[in-house]
Write a protein that holds these residues in place. Structure first.
Motif, PDB file in Angstrom:
ATOM      1  N   ILE A  32       1.064  -1.505   0.260  1.00 26.67           N
ATOM      2  CA  ILE A  32      -0.624  -0.111  -0.132  1.00 26.67           C
ATOM      3  C   ILE A  32       0.635   1.038  -0.451  1.00 26.67           C
ATOM      4  O   ILE A  32       0.422   2.390  -0.632  1.00 26.67           O
ATOM      5  CB  ILE A  32      -0.749  -0.584   1.169  1.00 26.67           C
ATOM      6  N   ILE A  33       1.895   1.235   0.795  1.00 28.06           N
ATOM      7  CA  ILE A  33       2.440   2.525   0.747  1.00 28.06           C
ATOM      8  C   ILE A  33       3.370   3.032  -0.451  1.00 28.06           C
ATOM      9  O   ILE A  33       3.457   3.779  -0.521  1.00 28.06           O
ATOM     10  CB  ILE A  33       4.448   2.346   1.808  1.00 28.06           C
ATOM     11  N   GLU A  34       3.672   1.722  -1.173  1.00 31.83           N
ATOM     12  CA  GLU A  34       4.947   1.898  -2.524  1.00 31.83           C
ATOM     13  C   GLU A  34       3.469   2.470  -3.403  1.00 31.83           C
ATOM     14  O   GLU A  34       3.724   3.242  -4.227  1.00 31.83           O
ATOM     15  CB  GLU A  34       5.608   0.672  -2.730  1.00 31.83           C
ATOM     16  N   LEU A  47       2.769   6.007  -2.861  1.00 34.32           N
ATOM     17  CA  LEU A  47       2.924   6.883  -3.288  1.00 34.32           C
ATOM     18  C   LEU A  47       3.488   7.161  -4.821  1.00 34.32           C
ATOM     19  O   LEU A  47       3.462   8.201  -5.488  1.00 34.32           O
ATOM     20  CB  LEU A  47       4.670   6.595  -2.909  1.00 34.32           C
ATOM     21  N   ALA A  48       3.361   5.671  -5.858  1.00 35.78           N
ATOM     22  CA  ALA A  48       3.722   5.927  -6.877  1.00 35.78           C
ATOM     23  C   ALA A  48       1.896   6.012  -7.986  1.00 35.78           C
ATOM     24  O   ALA A  48       2.751   7.672  -8.762  1.00 35.78           O
ATOM     25  CB  ALA A  48       3.936   4.276  -7.623  1.00 35.78           C
ATOM     26  N   HIS A  49       1.024   6.403  -7.217  1.00 36.59           N
ATOM     27  CA  HIS A  49       0.310   7.169  -7.322  1.00 36.59           C
ATOM     28  C   HIS A  49      -0.031   8.370  -7.590  1.00 36.59           C
ATOM     29  O   HIS A  49      -0.390   9.402  -7.883  1.00 36.59           O
ATOM     30  CB  HIS A  49      -1.189   6.369  -7.335  1.00 36.59           C
ATOM     31  N   ASP A  50       0.809   8.751  -6.960  1.00 35.46           N
ATOM     32  CA  ASP A  50       0.601  10.608  -5.300  1.00 35.46           C
ATOM     33  C   ASP A  50       1.159  11.335  -6.537  1.00 35.46           C
ATOM     34  O   ASP A  50       1.161  12.012  -7.269  1.00 35.46           O
ATOM     35  CB  ASP A  50       0.552  10.492  -4.829  1.00 35.46           C
ATOM     36  N   PHE A  51       2.725  10.184  -6.646  1.00 32.38           N
ATOM     37  CA  PHE A  51       3.698  10.679  -7.865  1.00 32.38           C
ATOM     38  C   PHE A  51       2.964  11.110  -9.267  1.00 32.38           C
ATOM     39  O   PHE A  51       3.670  12.151  -9.948  1.00 32.38           O
ATOM     40  CB  PHE A  51       5.167   9.709  -7.544  1.00 32.38           C
ATOM     41  N   HIS A  52       1.916   9.785  -9.748  1.00 30.05           N
ATOM     42  CA  HIS A  52       1.687  10.469 -11.334  1.00 30.05           C
ATOM     43  C   HIS A  52       0.520  11.353 -11.202  1.00 30.05           C
ATOM     44  O   HIS A  52       0.277  12.842 -12.076  1.00 30.05           O
ATOM     45  CB  HIS A  52       0.878   9.159 -11.506  1.00 30.05           C
ATOM     46  N   ARG A  53      -0.003  11.494 -10.380  1.00 27.70           N
ATOM     47  CA  ARG A  53      -0.880  12.473  -9.753  1.00 27.70           C
ATOM     48  C   ARG A  53      -0.092  14.009 -10.382  1.00 27.70           C
ATOM     49  O   ARG A  53      -0.771  14.717 -10.900  1.00 27.70           O
ATOM     50  CB  ARG A  53      -1.744  12.149  -9.049  1.00 27.70           C
ATOM     51  N   LYS A  54       0.827  13.821  -9.147  1.00 32.33           N
ATOM     52  CA  LYS A  54       1.590  15.692  -9.419  1.00 32.33           C
ATOM     53  C   LYS A  54       2.682  15.656 -10.358  1.00 32.33           C
ATOM     54  O   LYS A  54       2.268  16.915 -11.211  1.00 32.33           O
ATOM     55  CB  LYS A  54       2.453  15.316  -8.101  1.00 32.33           C
ATOM     56  N   SER A 114       8.299  -6.113  -6.555  1.00 29.74           N
ATOM     57  CA  SER A 114       8.936  -4.924  -6.077  1.00 29.74           C
ATOM     58  C   SER A 114      10.426  -4.635  -6.632  1.00 29.74           C
ATOM     59  O   SER A 114      11.078  -3.501  -7.341  1.00 29.74           O
ATOM     60  CB  SER A 114       8.984  -4.133  -4.504  1.00 29.74           C
ATOM     61  N   GLN A 115      11.266  -5.495  -7.290  1.00 31.89           N
ATOM     62  CA  GLN A 115      12.219  -6.129  -6.527  1.00 31.89           C
ATOM     63  C   GLN A 115      12.241  -5.462  -8.590  1.00 31.89           C
ATOM     64  O   GLN A 115      13.457  -5.249  -9.093  1.00 31.89           O
ATOM     65  CB  GLN A 115      13.136  -6.856  -6.858  1.00 31.89           C
ATOM     66  N   VAL A 161      10.283   3.114   0.884  1.00 26.58           N
ATOM     67  CA  VAL A 161      10.296   2.662  -0.247  1.00 26.58           C
ATOM     68  C   VAL A 161      11.687   2.602  -0.697  1.00 26.58           C
ATOM     69  O   VAL A 161      12.477   1.862  -1.223  1.00 26.58           O
ATOM     70  CB  VAL A 161      10.066   3.652  -1.110  1.00 26.58           C
ATOM     71  N   LEU A 162      12.417   3.746  -0.653  1.00 27.24           N
ATOM     72  CA  LEU A 162      14.115   4.196  -0.861  1.00 27.24           C
ATOM     73  C   LEU A 162      14.584   3.387  -0.677  1.00 27.24           C
ATOM     74  O   LEU A 162      16.038   2.924  -0.967  1.00 27.24           O
ATOM     75  CB  LEU A 162      14.265   5.764  -1.167  1.00 27.24           C
ATOM     76  N   ALA A 163      14.775   2.349   0.448  1.00 31.83           N
ATOM     77  CA  ALA A 163      15.613   1.161   1.456  1.00 31.83           C
ATOM     78  C   ALA A 163      15.373   0.194  -0.008  1.00 31.83           C
ATOM     79  O   ALA A 163      16.775  -0.474   0.650  1.00 31.83           O
ATOM     80  CB  ALA A 163      14.776   1.466   2.391  1.00 31.83           C
ATOM     81  N   GLY A 164      14.710  -0.457  -0.277  1.00 29.04           N
ATOM     82  CA  GLY A 164      14.396  -1.237  -1.817  1.00 29.04           C
ATOM     83  C   GLY A 164      15.723  -0.583  -3.270  1.00 29.04           C
ATOM     84  O   GLY A 164      15.946  -1.707  -3.957  1.00 29.04           O
TER      85      GLY A 164
END
Length: 209
Positions: free
Chosen positions: A11-13, A16-23, A149-150, A180-183
């Motif tokens: 859910i977190i990832e 975050l991806a969807h909000d990035f797409h919106r922005k 994710s990987q 998220v960036l830890a990956g």
């Protein structure tokens, strides 16, 4: 307690991806007609966004949707409809990619193409999230999500990838962004300060009035 402590990484990832797409789609549509924003900067954002959205939808259609569809027939039917929306969005992305961005006379058509993508993306996410988020919570284990994710990270487009970090920082809770960036691979994590500085500068140019 923050969402980063209570929500699964799926859910977190995804949020975050969807909000990035919106922005990012909103910023592109807003920046394209403004003569104070260099067309070279707009073209970089356009090309970055087209590549990122194509990759995101292909990852869903090819990797994520089959896992979720196999677990729930009702979810499978909804995902099939979302894939049809992906096809429409891909056509709109192709039109955006083909829009010229060489001179001020190109701005109107570029802005129209960017607005079309923005509107499709925002509507698509309104349709997708009510189905996808519950399905991820119910059917995606932490181990399955980590594997997915990987795979996404390994195949992610690299051009202007610093902008991805910048948009995450714009839209995300700092703790969630760090999770998220830890990956990321270690070389990419070591470069985060440089990537953030570059993204901050580029986004400042794009947001100029």
């Amino acid at each position: 307690m923050s969402n980063a402590q209570t929500e699964p990484m799926s859910i977190i990832e995804t949020r975050l991806a969807h909000d990035f797409h919106r922005k990012a789609t909103s910023l592109l549509a807003d920046a394209a007609p403004r003569t104070g924003v260099p067309l070279s900067a707009i073209a970089v954002l356009r090309d970055f966004l087209v590549a990122q959205l194509h990759h995101h939808h292909e990852s869903e259609d090819d990797l994520l949707w089959p896992r979720l569809a196999a677990a729930d027939a009702q979810v499978a039917a909804g995902l099939a409809e979302l894939s049809k929306e992906h096809d429409l969005l891909d056509a709109s992305l192709d039109a955006l990619a083909a829009a010229p961005a060489q001179q001020d006379g190109d701005r109107a058509k570029l802005a129209d193409a960017a607005a079309a993508v923005r509107d499709l993306v925002h509507r698509h996410l309104e349709h997708e999230e009510p189905l996808l988020f519950p399905a991820l919570r119910t059917h995606m284990t932490a181990e399955d999500w980590a594997e997915f994710s990987q795979q996404v990270i390994a195949t992610s487009p690299m051009d202007a990838a610093h902008l991805l970090i910048g948009f995450f920082d714009l839209v995300g809770d700092p703790r969630e962004v760090e999770l998220v960036l830890a990956g990321l691979p270690e070389p990419a994590r070591a470069a985060l300060p440089i990537l953030r500085a570059q993204a901050e500068n580029d986004l400042r140019v794009l947001q100029a009035s």
